[in-house]
Design a protein around this motif. Structure first.
Motif, PDB file in Angstrom:
ATOM      1  N   PRO D 236       0.799  -1.238   0.000  1.00 37.45           N
ATOM      2  CA  PRO D 236       0.000   0.000   0.000  1.00 37.45           C
ATOM      3  C   PRO D 236       0.825   1.279   0.000  1.00 37.45           C
ATOM      4  O   PRO D 236       0.375   2.294  -0.513  1.00 37.45           O
ATOM      5  CB  PRO D 236      -0.804  -0.113   1.301  1.00 37.45           C
ATOM      6  CG  PRO D 236      -0.842  -1.554   1.611  1.00 37.45           C
ATOM      7  CD  PRO D 236       0.465  -2.075   1.148  1.00 37.45           C
ATOM      8  N   ASN D 303     -10.375  -4.814   6.026  1.00 37.72           N
ATOM      9  CA  ASN D 303      -9.590  -3.594   5.904  1.00 37.72           C
ATOM     10  C   ASN D 303     -10.334  -2.529   5.116  1.00 37.72           C
ATOM     11  O   ASN D 303     -11.210  -2.830   4.314  1.00 37.72           O
ATOM     12  CB  ASN D 303      -8.242  -3.882   5.261  1.00 37.72           C
ATOM     13  CG  ASN D 303      -7.209  -4.181   6.305  1.00 37.72           C
ATOM     14  OD1 ASN D 303      -6.761  -3.296   7.012  1.00 37.72           O
ATOM     15  ND2 ASN D 303      -6.866  -5.447   6.437  1.00 37.72           N
ATOM     16  N   ASP D 304      -9.954  -1.299   5.345  1.00 39.90           N
ATOM     17  CA  ASP D 304     -10.703  -0.204   4.745  1.00 39.90           C
ATOM     18  C   ASP D 304      -9.901   0.664   3.804  1.00 39.90           C
ATOM     19  O   ASP D 304     -10.407   1.639   3.271  1.00 39.90           O
ATOM     20  CB  ASP D 304     -11.308   0.675   5.841  1.00 39.90           C
ATOM     21  CG  ASP D 304     -12.584   0.059   6.364  1.00 39.90           C
ATOM     22  OD1 ASP D 304     -13.170  -0.739   5.618  1.00 39.90           O
ATOM     23  OD2 ASP D 304     -12.965   0.344   7.508  1.00 39.90           O
ATOM     24  N   SER D 305      -8.618   0.352   3.645  1.00 42.49           N
ATOM     25  CA  SER D 305      -7.845   1.120   2.678  1.00 42.49           C
ATOM     26  C   SER D 305      -7.813   0.332   1.380  1.00 42.49           C
ATOM     27  O   SER D 305      -7.580  -0.881   1.374  1.00 42.49           O
ATOM     28  CB  SER D 305      -6.425   1.347   3.207  1.00 42.49           C
ATOM     29  OG  SER D 305      -5.578   1.635   2.141  1.00 42.49           O
ATOM     30  N   LYS D 307      -5.848   0.096  -1.201  1.00 43.78           N
ATOM     31  CA  LYS D 307      -4.650  -0.642  -1.579  1.00 43.78           C
ATOM     32  C   LYS D 307      -4.355  -1.781  -0.611  1.00 43.78           C
ATOM     33  O   LYS D 307      -3.819  -2.806  -0.989  1.00 43.78           O
ATOM     34  CB  LYS D 307      -3.456   0.308  -1.634  1.00 43.78           C
ATOM     35  CG  LYS D 307      -3.385   1.058  -2.944  1.00 43.78           C
ATOM     36  CD  LYS D 307      -2.282   2.059  -2.863  1.00 43.78           C
ATOM     37  CE  LYS D 307      -1.337   1.915  -4.009  1.00 43.78           C
ATOM     38  NZ  LYS D 307      -0.255   2.897  -3.887  1.00 43.78           N
ATOM     39  N   ARG D 308      -4.718  -1.569   0.652  1.00 41.97           N
ATOM     40  CA  ARG D 308      -4.460  -2.627   1.616  1.00 41.97           C
ATOM     41  C   ARG D 308      -5.361  -3.824   1.341  1.00 41.97           C
ATOM     42  O   ARG D 308      -4.941  -4.972   1.415  1.00 41.97           O
ATOM     43  CB  ARG D 308      -4.689  -2.096   3.025  1.00 41.97           C
ATOM     44  CG  ARG D 308      -4.172  -2.998   4.094  1.00 41.97           C
ATOM     45  CD  ARG D 308      -4.243  -2.284   5.414  1.00 41.97           C
ATOM     46  NE  ARG D 308      -3.219  -1.262   5.477  1.00 41.97           N
ATOM     47  CZ  ARG D 308      -2.213  -1.291   6.322  1.00 41.97           C
ATOM     48  NH1 ARG D 308      -2.105  -2.296   7.159  1.00 41.97           N
ATOM     49  NH2 ARG D 308      -1.320  -0.344   6.327  1.00 41.97           N
ATOM     50  N   TYR D 364      -6.717   7.315  -6.911  1.00 44.15           N
ATOM     51  CA  TYR D 364      -5.934   8.144  -6.004  1.00 44.15           C
ATOM     52  C   TYR D 364      -5.415   9.386  -6.721  1.00 44.15           C
ATOM     53  O   TYR D 364      -5.394  10.487  -6.166  1.00 44.15           O
ATOM     54  CB  TYR D 364      -4.774   7.318  -5.455  1.00 44.15           C
ATOM     55  CG  TYR D 364      -3.883   8.090  -4.524  1.00 44.15           C
ATOM     56  CD1 TYR D 364      -4.326   8.461  -3.260  1.00 44.15           C
ATOM     57  CD2 TYR D 364      -2.603   8.452  -4.909  1.00 44.15           C
ATOM     58  CE1 TYR D 364      -3.526   9.162  -2.399  1.00 44.15           C
ATOM     59  CE2 TYR D 364      -1.779   9.164  -4.056  1.00 44.15           C
ATOM     60  CZ  TYR D 364      -2.252   9.520  -2.804  1.00 44.15           C
ATOM     61  OH  TYR D 364      -1.452  10.224  -1.958  1.00 44.15           O
ATOM     62  N   GLU D 369      -7.338  10.195  -2.521  1.00 45.63           N
ATOM     63  CA  GLU D 369      -7.878   9.472  -1.369  1.00 45.63           C
ATOM     64  C   GLU D 369      -7.876   7.981  -1.650  1.00 45.63           C
ATOM     65  O   GLU D 369      -8.145   7.536  -2.757  1.00 45.63           O
ATOM     66  CB  GLU D 369      -9.319   9.953  -1.120  1.00 45.63           C
ATOM     67  CG  GLU D 369      -9.885   9.556   0.202  1.00 45.63           C
ATOM     68  CD  GLU D 369      -9.019  10.037   1.343  1.00 45.63           C
ATOM     69  OE1 GLU D 369      -8.378   9.192   1.971  1.00 45.63           O
ATOM     70  OE2 GLU D 369      -8.977  11.269   1.582  1.00 45.63           O
ATOM     71  N   LEU D 370      -7.488   7.193  -0.641  1.00 43.68           N
ATOM     72  CA  LEU D 370      -7.522   5.740  -0.813  1.00 43.68           C
ATOM     73  C   LEU D 370      -8.384   5.062   0.249  1.00 43.68           C
ATOM     74  O   LEU D 370      -8.653   3.879   0.162  1.00 43.68           O
ATOM     75  CB  LEU D 370      -6.111   5.171  -0.735  1.00 43.68           C
ATOM     76  CG  LEU D 370      -5.306   5.198  -2.030  1.00 43.68           C
ATOM     77  CD1 LEU D 370      -3.897   4.738  -1.767  1.00 43.68           C
ATOM     78  CD2 LEU D 370      -5.958   4.312  -3.074  1.00 43.68           C
ATOM     79  N   ASP D 371      -8.787   5.810   1.261  1.00 46.88           N
ATOM     80  CA  ASP D 371      -9.563   5.220   2.339  1.00 46.88           C
ATOM     81  C   ASP D 371     -10.996   5.026   1.869  1.00 46.88           C
ATOM     82  O   ASP D 371     -11.669   5.971   1.456  1.00 46.88           O
ATOM     83  CB  ASP D 371      -9.511   6.146   3.558  1.00 46.88           C
ATOM     84  CG  ASP D 371     -10.045   5.445   4.786  1.00 46.88           C
ATOM     85  OD1 ASP D 371     -10.843   4.503   4.612  1.00 46.88           O
ATOM     86  OD2 ASP D 371      -9.651   5.829   5.891  1.00 46.88           O
ATOM     87  N   THR D 452     -16.489   2.841  -3.333  1.00 48.35           N
ATOM     88  CA  THR D 452     -15.811   3.905  -4.054  1.00 48.35           C
ATOM     89  C   THR D 452     -16.768   4.670  -4.957  1.00 48.35           C
ATOM     90  O   THR D 452     -16.792   5.892  -4.985  1.00 48.35           O
ATOM     91  CB  THR D 452     -14.678   3.322  -4.907  1.00 48.35           C
ATOM     92  OG1 THR D 452     -13.877   2.505  -4.075  1.00 48.35           O
ATOM     93  CG2 THR D 452     -13.824   4.423  -5.503  1.00 48.35           C
TER      94      THR D 452
END
Lengths: 498, 117, 145, 739
Positions: D236, D303-305, D307-308, D364, D369-371, D452
């Motif tokens: 990430p 998870n909430d990101s 990329k993660r 992004y 933003e990624l969250d 998203t």
């Protein structure tokens, strides 16, 4: 004429140079620097010539004063000797080249002459130890080297260095006293001091005085182990190597410790027969101490904040590798040990030199304060990184090759455990070397960095050492094929070489 | 009797060794160093001694007599030179350290140093 | 250190001590002794002088710089004699093989280069001892070893 | 299969490696030229790879050797597998480069990025064309170290930490791999890809040792549980193009290594007495794969990101590959399906995962933003991106017609085949885990695009624009690849899998069967329905109870395993150090007696600190401190008196020592004042003492209110360890009871 007498001349040249410097240099300070560098350079050239001769004719022997052993003193060169000579002379030349402009800023101007004289005496004694084929001669050179080395630590006269120096002196006198007692014991039971004759007479002596021979071997090994800083006897090393001036640290850590290992090699592989050693608990204790030394040296290095102390503890660990190679008693491990003596000499002197430069420019000795220096001073930081990666054992650097042979040697000796020791300790090496490399290139500066020009000599010598690290990793077959026959000779039949 | 001699030498050696390790006074350490080395020299000399041998000097008067082995003596001589220079160097350092710290006790010096750091 | 007896005795002793040292050096190859022993005796005479008259006495004191020069010269002379062997076509430090005359045993000039070697060793040792002593004894030592 | 000596593999490696220099040089003449040169190098490498594929595909193996390189020689040997994957690698890298040009335009250190970017390609492609394990190792290490720079590109705290975890685990993995090389070199005398299991056993070395080292070596790269911890940290934080190739390509080097080593080096012919080893290896790998894919997917959901989630998705997808590898190895010569599944999924995952990461990067790039909790409602602004996202999601969840479908069906066939041949009940359980994981995959992917592009906008997106032309082109290529493979499923298998499977001694009946996989059968076509049904259920649960799932950090693998191992190791070594540095020397040397004293004091202080409880704190007051100082001074004076015996010289020295003492005292006082900041140093002592007392009291109050709990302050990673524990229990259950 030179060809015939090259061996004594090689030892003499630095010694004579030292006294000439003392004679002339006290008045003309630049004379000491120039002449010292010149002398080491010529010595290096002569050693290269010796290596060339040895590679052509195998072995060389020289009788001082024309007296043949057992009465006279014999000098002997064979491939392993030549390789060690080349290491010692080459590294000390480049260290001195580095010191040419750096040293005057680092130590008191009054003692520069003396520093160069001591340095040359040290070099001469190192070469003498490697070339001598006679135990007493070895002892004399050992003592000269330990005095010179202790003086090189204390030369600047600051308190810490002097304290470290006296600690070093006491410990190494302890070691050499024990060695001398061992030599006397050997002389008592056999009546010889020449290595060849000793080797011939030992089996008989062992039959008649087994206890004395055992005690002798023990004393010699322990004495050498003290001087070479094998694990529980290493207490003097971090202080001495950590508080000396840069070039002293480099040569002490890179070379002086190694020369005792050369003595141990001579002792174990030329004097005492292999089957004799194999019957003793020597191998087990050497291996255990080496392993402990590797781990504890590494962990202590991880705990250090002072970069030079860290490098000094790393030397403790690396000495453990060499003793591991010696203690495994196998062909590949022996090759690995000899090769590690070389590669560690190159890497560690490079690390100490570049660390010295970085300390000089940042003004701080702690690891955290070296951050960001790589962007301002790329050459020292790259040298440090190359040395660090080589220490970790990243191919294709020289450090990888020595570990490679040590690992294969461990397998050859059927000691799988030590392969794991080798791998695990490489990881530990990574733990203390990588943060500096990472910090140096990718972190922000924590202290104000002086913008100065690195002197040309320092640049050249660092670049040469970098190149050597790469070259002897990529083309390790050249030295290895040079060494292999001798090592094979040792293991196939007793009385091979060194 | 011979063995007794060697045993004595060994005792002296160990004495020196012990003093060198255990004493914290630098001068005593150096003395211990010298005691230890003297033991080794004694050992070497005793080794080369031949009963009723003469000095190993070649003159026309004593061409074939039994003489004492000269090699250990030569070794002792060299050893003495070495030990003298080590002693001198150690003493020099001690003097310097005394100038800096006002004491010759190693423990004391270490304590002061750790205080300063 | 102002004891008159010590001073007088020292004054009397020194010439004999030095003569004795010289003898030991020169007869090193014929009788027990040699360069190291003789050099030490000579040096001890000078050290005795310093002990009796104090280090600040400038009259007879061998200055460190001179001592250092003698020291270097002694060492270099030794090496030079050794190299002489090579120049004469034999090994380093060779004696008879290089053609040095052996002379008659028992004389001063016998044993080829050995006399010269002992003399140079004597010079070196004497001057080194003095240097070491002054280094330790001086209030502000300039340098050590 | 004929062999031909060709410098093409060498060129393939050298082009990017030397291209690095060209990139750095070109950077001196401006950004534009640099990106041109980078693109050109990438494209040239791609063309070379295609050319190589063309030659190899006709039935030739390309070999090349640089003898004399580090004694062993550097060897290249390109068969169908290597050639195909080289094309995949270079294609993905080329597409990511094109994408990176816009993405990186606003970043710092661009030249460094592109230089290491190019160099990493050299190492990575080298892994796939290496001819023996040693050469592979060299390229592997080059790739590892070069990629480090890509990981830490941001150079902030988080990425540096991620980089450290990545670097140290990689070094450890590299050393484990080196151990395998050592053993192979010792046993065989070479490290080529030849069957060696019988030799290893003959030498008396346990094959399990090699397997464990192998797992250590390639498992780290492959993101295998529990060696995966670097992956969700490192991917990430890297820039999007870098995470795309890290996640899509670099972790494949691990899978590729397993493919080579398990199918070739550690293999035996059927019916051999050693086959039991191979079978156990295979069975172990199926389980590792199952655990990895399941836990990866769960962590992805939690998870909430963006990329993660995608990083955990990579772990999960690597689980699929390992699962397939295992089911192939388990069956020996009947394992064609497993091999085919692993191989097909490696290719497919390379495409769709880089697709997804680049899409995340595009989001992004335009929103900053990624969250996932802060995104939302982007469907109006970025409809085209949404379209692409849906294609990628269809690929990864295995909707018929997209490429993920093909490999999932083959893997499913493989595990069923294993069950039919062996009738182990545990294999059926594994099949169920596989199906459930498919559902979880659908869940986390849907979560991403739902959160998203749909829902209420959390921010003002009016400035946001849709993808630009070059990005559309890049993603268009991805869509085309996905559809081509997906629609001509059987054709893809015939072209890509059968030549690869033919390299190995598989049963011809199985290979023929591979030519008729029932891609368009009813049950197969309905499999996505199951997946999405599970997904809907999971998402509903998550929406309903998601807030309540809070997992303490101490349940994470990192805490439970790695930190404890490290602590134990450190404690042991510290004990040894105590023995070595303190106890032993103190016994043999009085030089070190004082060190022991210092250490004792340290130990005591440490013990005191440990005993120290915040509420009952009692700090020594400054006046007492002064009193103690006075006492100490008096003691020192006594000592000085001892020397008062000599003549003038000694007196002078005593004077000097006294002076030093005075200085030291002053320094000590200064230090006391330094301890409590804010106390004026030069002022009168009394006042200083008073304020010092006050300050000390204040400090004591402050300390009393403060709670010390070192573990609560650190960030939590997740509760994967909890699941690991359950799964391990399950495994034990299955091993002991069911099998």
């Amino acid at each position: 004429m030179i060809t015939a007498h090259i061996m004594p001349l090689t030892i003499l040249l630095p010694l004579v140079g030292a006294y000439l410097i003392l004679l002339v240099g006290s008045k003309h300070r630049s004379f000491a620097r120039n002449f010292g560098l010149l002398t080491t350079g010529i010595t290096f050239a002569m050693v290269c010539y010796i290596t060339y001769l040895v590679s052509n004719q195998g072995k060389m022997a020289y009788y001082l004063g024309g007296w043949a052993p057992p009465l006279g003193i014999e000098l002997r060169a064979d491939p392993i000797t030549a390789f060690l000579l080349l290491t010692f002379a080459g590294v000390s030349f480049f260290v001195l080249l580095f010191a040419y402009d750096i040293l005057p800023g680092e130590i008191n101007g009054k003692v520069i002459t003396r520093y160069y004289a001591l340095y040359l005496v040290l070099l001469g004694s190192l070469l003498g130890i490697v070339l001598s084929n006679d135990f007493f001669n070895i002892y004399v050179f050992l003592e000269i080297s330990s005095i010179a080395a202790a003086a090189l630590v204390a030369v600047n006269g600051d308190k810490l260095a002097m304290e470290a120096s006296i600690k070093y002196l006491v410990m190494s006198t302890l070691g050499s006293g024990t060695v001398l007692m061992g030599i006397a014991g050997l002389y008592m039971v056999t009546g010889y001091l020449s290595l060849d004759f000793l080797a011939g007479a030992l089996p008989q002596a062992y039959a008649s005085h087994p206890l004395t021979v055992l005690m002798t071997l023990g004393m010699l090994t322990v004495g050498i182990a003290v001087k070479a800083a094998l694990f529980p006897l290493h207490v003097w090393l971090p202080d001495a190597h950590g508080s000396a001036p840069t070039s002293s640290s480099a040569i002490l850590s890179g070379l002086v410790v190694k020369v005792y290992i050369a003595v141990l090699l001579k002792l174990l592989y030329r004097v005492f027969p292999l089957d004799f050693l194999a019957a003793l608990p020597l191998q087990g204790s050497l291996l255990v101490m080496a392993t402990l030394g590797i781990f504890i040296g590494s962990i202590m290095a991880i705990r250090q904040r002072d970069i030079k102390k860290m490098l000094a503890y790393s030397t403790v660990a690396q000495i453990g590798y060499v003793f591991l190679g010696i203690g495994l008693f196998s062909e590949k491990a022996m090759l690995g040990a000899v090769y590690h003596v070389f590669s560690h000499a190159v890497m560690k002197s490079m690390l100490f030199l570049s660390a010295g430069l970085l300390i000089k420019y940042s003004g701080k000795r702690t690891i955290a304060d070296l951050s960001g220096l790589g962007r301002v001073y790329p050459i020292p930081m790259i040298a440090f990184s190359v040395g660090a990666l080589s220490m970790v054992g990243v191919p294709p650097l020289a450090g990888f090759m020595s570990k490679w042979y040590l690992g294969l040697g461990a397998l050859e000796a059927n000691q799988l455990l030590f392969l794991l020791v080798l791998l695990l300790s490489s990881l530990l090496n990574g733990f203390y070397y990588m943060p500096i490399v990472i910090g140096g290139f990718f972190k922000k500066e924590t202290v104000e960095i002086r913008q100065e020009k690195i002197p040309l000599g320092a640049q050249i010598s660092l670049l040469v050492l970098i190149a050597a690290t790469f070259f002897f990793g990529l083309f390790s077959n050249i030295p290895i094929s040079f060494l292999t026959p001798t090592v094979q000779g040792i293991f196939s039949a007793f009385g091979g070489g060194i | 009797m011979d063995n007794l001699f060697y045993a004595m030498i060994f005792i002296i050696f160990l004495t020196g060794f012990w003093i060198m390790l255990r004493q914290s006074n630098l001068i005593k350490k150096i003395i211990g160093m010298n005691i230890m080395e003297s033991a080794i020299f004694l050992f070497l000399v005793a080794m080369g001694y031949v009963k009723e041998g003469s000095a190993p000097i070649a003159t026309e008067a004593n061409p074939g007599l039994a003489y004492v082995n000269p090699l250990p003596s030569a070794l002792v001589l060299t050893g003495i030179v070495v030990s003298v220079s080590v002693t001198a160097f150690a003493l020099g350092l001690t003097v310097r350290l005394y100038k800096h710290y006002g004491t010759m006790d190693v423990d004391e010096i270490t304590r002061m140093r750790s205080e300063e750091l | 250190m102002s004891d008159i007896i010590v001073r007088v005795v020292t004054r009397l002793m020194i010439p004999y001590l030095q003569l004795y040292g010289l003898y030991i050096i020169l007869y090193g190859h014929n009788s027990p002794g040699g360069g190291f022993a003789g050099g030490t005796v000579i040096a001890s005479s000078l050290i005795l002088y310093v002990l009796a008259f104090g280090i600040d006495d400038e009259d007879l004191r061998l200055s460190p710089s001179v001592a250092r020069i003698i020291e270097s010269c002694g060492a270099l002379a030794y090496v030079g004699i050794g190299l002489g062997g090579i120049l004469l076509g034999a090994n380093f430090l060779s004696n008879k093989a290089a053609g040095f005359p052996l002379g008659i045993p028992g004389r001063v000039f016998s044993g080829g280069t050995i006399v010269l070697l002992t003399v140079s060793i004597g010079l070196k040792v004497a001057s080194t001892m003095i240097t070491l002593f002054t280094n330790i004894a001086e209030k502000e030592g300039e340098d050590e070893s | 299969m004929s062999e031909a000596v060709s410098i093409l593999p060498l060129v393939l490696v050298l082009l990017p490696t030397l291209g690095t220099g060209a990139v750095v040089l070109a950077a001196r003449y401006g950004q534009h030229l640099r990106s041109q040169v980078t693109n050109f190098v990438m494209f040239a490498t791609f063309v070379a790879a295609c050319w190589q594929f063309y030659i190899v595909q006709q039935g030739t193996e390309l070999v090349y050797a640089l003898e004399g390189f580090m004694e062993f020689g550097l060897r290249w040997r390109v068969d169908f597998v290597g050639a195909t994957f080289s094309v995949v690698v270079t294609l993905v890298w080329f597409l990511a480069t094109v994408f990176a040009r816009d993405y990186m335009a606003h970043e710092h250190h661009q030249t460094r990025f592109f230089a290491f970017w190019t160099f990493t390609l050299g190492g990575t492609v080298g892994v796939f064309v290496a001819g023996d394990l040693f050469s592979l190792f060299l390229f592997f290490e080059a790739m590892t170290f070069a990629a480090y720079v890509l990981v830490i590109h941001e150079q902030d705290r988080e990425s540096m930490r991620a980089g450290n975890v990545y670097l140290y685990l990689s070094i450890a993995g590299g050393l484990a791999l080196l151990g395998v090389i050592f053993l192979l070199q010792f046993v065989v005398g070479a490290t080529g890809f030849e069957p060696a299991l019988h030799l290893i056993v003959a030498k008396g070395i346990s094959p399990w040792l090699i397997l464990v080292m192998l797992i250590g070596g390639f498992g780290v790269k492959a993101g295998m549980l529990p060696l995966h911890i670097w992956l969700p940290k490192a991917h990430p934080v890297a820039p999007a193009p870098a995470s795309a190739v890290l996640s899509a390509i670099m972790i494949k080097t691990g899978a590729y290594g397993f493919l080579r080593l398990l199918y070739v080096v550690l293999s035996v012919p059927d019916g051999s007495a050693l086959f039991v080893y191979q079978q156990n290896f295979g069975y172990l790998f199926i389980w590792i794969g199952a655990v990895t894919m399941f836990i990866g997917a769960i962590m992805g959901i939690l998870n909430d990101s963006m990329k993660r989630v995608l990083a955990y998705s990579s772990i999960s997808q690597m689980g699929y590959i390992l699962f397939a590898v295992g089911s192939g190895v388990l069956l020996g010569s009947r394992g064609a399906f497993g091999f085919a599944g692993a191989w097909m999924h490696m290719i497919n995952h390379a495409f769709f995962k880089s697709f997804l990461f680049l899409l995340a990067g595009a989001v992004y790039l335009h929103t900053g933003e990624l969250d996932l909790n802060k995104l939302g409602g982007l469907r109006r602004q970025m409809p085209i991106a949404l379209g692409f996202f849906l294609v990628a999601a269809a690929s990864i969840t295995g909707i018929p017609g997209f490429n993920g479908y093909v490999s999932k069906i083959v893997i499913h066939e493989a595990i069923l085949e294993a069950y039919h041949l062996l009738h182990w009940p545990s294999l059926l359980w594994l099949e169920r885990i596989f199906v459930i994981t498919g559902g979880l995959t659908a869940a986390y992917i849907s979560k991403i695009w739902l959160k998203t592009f749909f829902g209420k906008p959390k921010k003002d997106w009016s400035e946001v624009r849709d993808l630009n032309l070059s990005h559309r082109l890049v993603f268009g290529i991805y869509v085309a690849i996905s559809l081509i493979i997906g629609l001509s499923a059987q054709g893809a298998v015939d072209r890509l899998v059968l030549p690869a499977a033919n390299l190995l001694p598989f049963d011809q009946g199985d290979i023929a069967h591979l030519g008729h996989v029932p891609f368009w059968g009813r049950a197969e076509l309905l499999s996505p329905v199951t997946s999405y049904a599970i997904a809907v259920a999971v998402l509903f649960l998550l929406w309903k109870f998601g807030d309540r799932i809070k997992v303490p950090r101490w349940l994470s693998v990192e805490y439970l395993v790695y930190r404890q191992v490290y602590n134990g190791f450190r404690a042991g070594i510290l004990g040894l150090i105590y023995l070595a540095e303190t106890w032993l020397p103190s016994r043999i040397s009085s030089l070190t007696r004082a060190w022991r004293r210092v250490d004792q004091v340290t130990q005591e202080t440490k013990a005191q600190i440990k005993r120290w409880k915040p509420p009952k704190v009692e700090l020594i007051s400054a006046t007492d401190l002064m009193k103690k100082l006075e006492e100490a001074r008096a003691q020192e004076r006594e000592q000085v008196k001892v020397w008062r015996v000599g003549d003038g010289e000694l007196k002078r020295r005593i004077q000097k020592v006294r002076q030093e003492w005075q200085e030291r005292e002053e320094r000590l006082e200064e230090r006391i004042y330094d301890v409590v900041e804010g106390v004026p140093r030069g002022e009168a002592k009394e006042e200083g003492k008073k304020s010092l007392d006050e300050r000390v009291r204040e400090l004591a109050d402050w300390a009393a209110t403060r709670k010390f709990n070192p573990y609560w302050n650190t960030k939590n990673l997740g509760f994967d360890a909890w699941i690991v524990a359950i799964v391990i229990a399950l495994i034990l259950f299955v091993f002991l009871v069911l099998r």
